[in-house]
Design an enzyme around this catalytic site. Sequence first.
Site, short mmCIF file in Angstrom:
data_model
loop_
_atom_site.label_atom_id
_atom_site.label_comp_id
_atom_site.label_asym_id
_atom_site.label_seq_id
_atom_site.Cartn_x
_atom_site.Cartn_y
_atom_site.Cartn_z
CG HIS A 54 -6.39 -4.85 -0.64
ND1 HIS A 54 -6.85 -6.12 -1.47
CD2 HIS A 54 -4.99 -4.68 -0.48
CE1 HIS A 54 -5.88 -6.21 -1.76
NE2 HIS A 54 -4.88 -5.31 -1.18
CG HIS A 56 -1.87 -2.54 -1.33
ND1 HIS A 56 -1.78 -3.66 -0.59
CD2 HIS A 56 -1.85 -1.95 0.02
CE1 HIS A 56 -1.08 -3.97 0.48
NE2 HIS A 56 -0.86 -3.11 0.77
CG HIS A 112 -2.24 -8.27 1.52
ND1 HIS A 112 -1.03 -8.85 0.98
CD2 HIS A 112 -2.55 -7.52 0.73
CE1 HIS A 112 -0.46 -7.24 -0.18
NE2 HIS A 112 -1.92 -7.17 -1.18
CG HIS A 169 -2.07 -10.21 -7.87
ND1 HIS A 169 -1.39 -9.05 -8.61
CD2 HIS A 169 -2.47 -9.21 -6.13
CE1 HIS A 169 -1.90 -7.98 -8.09
NE2 HIS A 169 -2.61 -7.80 -6.55
#
Length: 255
Positions: A54, A56, A112, A169
């Site tokens: 994605h 980000h 998200h 993460h």
Amino acid sequence: MIVEQFLCRSDNIALLLHDKASKDSIAVDAPDGPALLTALQKAGRRLAAVLVTHHHHDHTEGLALLKRATGAKIFGPALEAAQISPLDTGLQNEQKFTCGAFSFEVIATPGHTLGEICYYLPQQKLVFTGDCLFSLGCGRIFEGDAAMMYHSLQKLAALPPQTQIYCGHEYSAANARFALTIEPHNPALQQRAAEIRALRAAGKITLPATLSRELAANPFLRCDSAEIRTNLACAADETDVQLFARLRQLKDRFR
């Protein structure tokens, strides 16, 4: 395939997929370009591609450096092409593609972000979930809504139970603390939380996580749990999506 993972930035997990039959490697996301280049140089390997989950910044910051330094081909969600640069190939839901020696399937998992995708290797039973599914948790809902995220997670929950989950993460310890407030008497959760504490105390990453264990312990995949529904005083007609939305709101406020 050998999966190499290491921590970078504050809590990102950098992922490199090494082809044992060649010197080629694939990165999943590019959180830290210099760190990835150092890891590749140390392993004596060539970066063939980057698979972006994605748009980000903490997943794409290293793309330009990696492209300049290696010429690697950049794959990513077609829906976020305008937000990911450089991007060579935009990918759609359920698209199948080959990268090096490996065959991937794209799973669209909006929530998200609206365009987030996960990368599934059916032969190796591995899935790279970015910021959609974490061990004992899931990503914050920034661009989608709760129903969208719930259905994205259900797609991942339908994969073979032996599937190994790698995410973007190291959030497992915080997720475990929250999960234990939601379903404290779940023995599978208690066992996984203890394992996470031991791994982090030893300075080790808590991934991969097996999907079967996540289905048994991750509250965001357990909206049918009688204990969770009792603890959160669910109404008889409260749907799984409504409960999921409440769980996500509780986690957003959890400290």
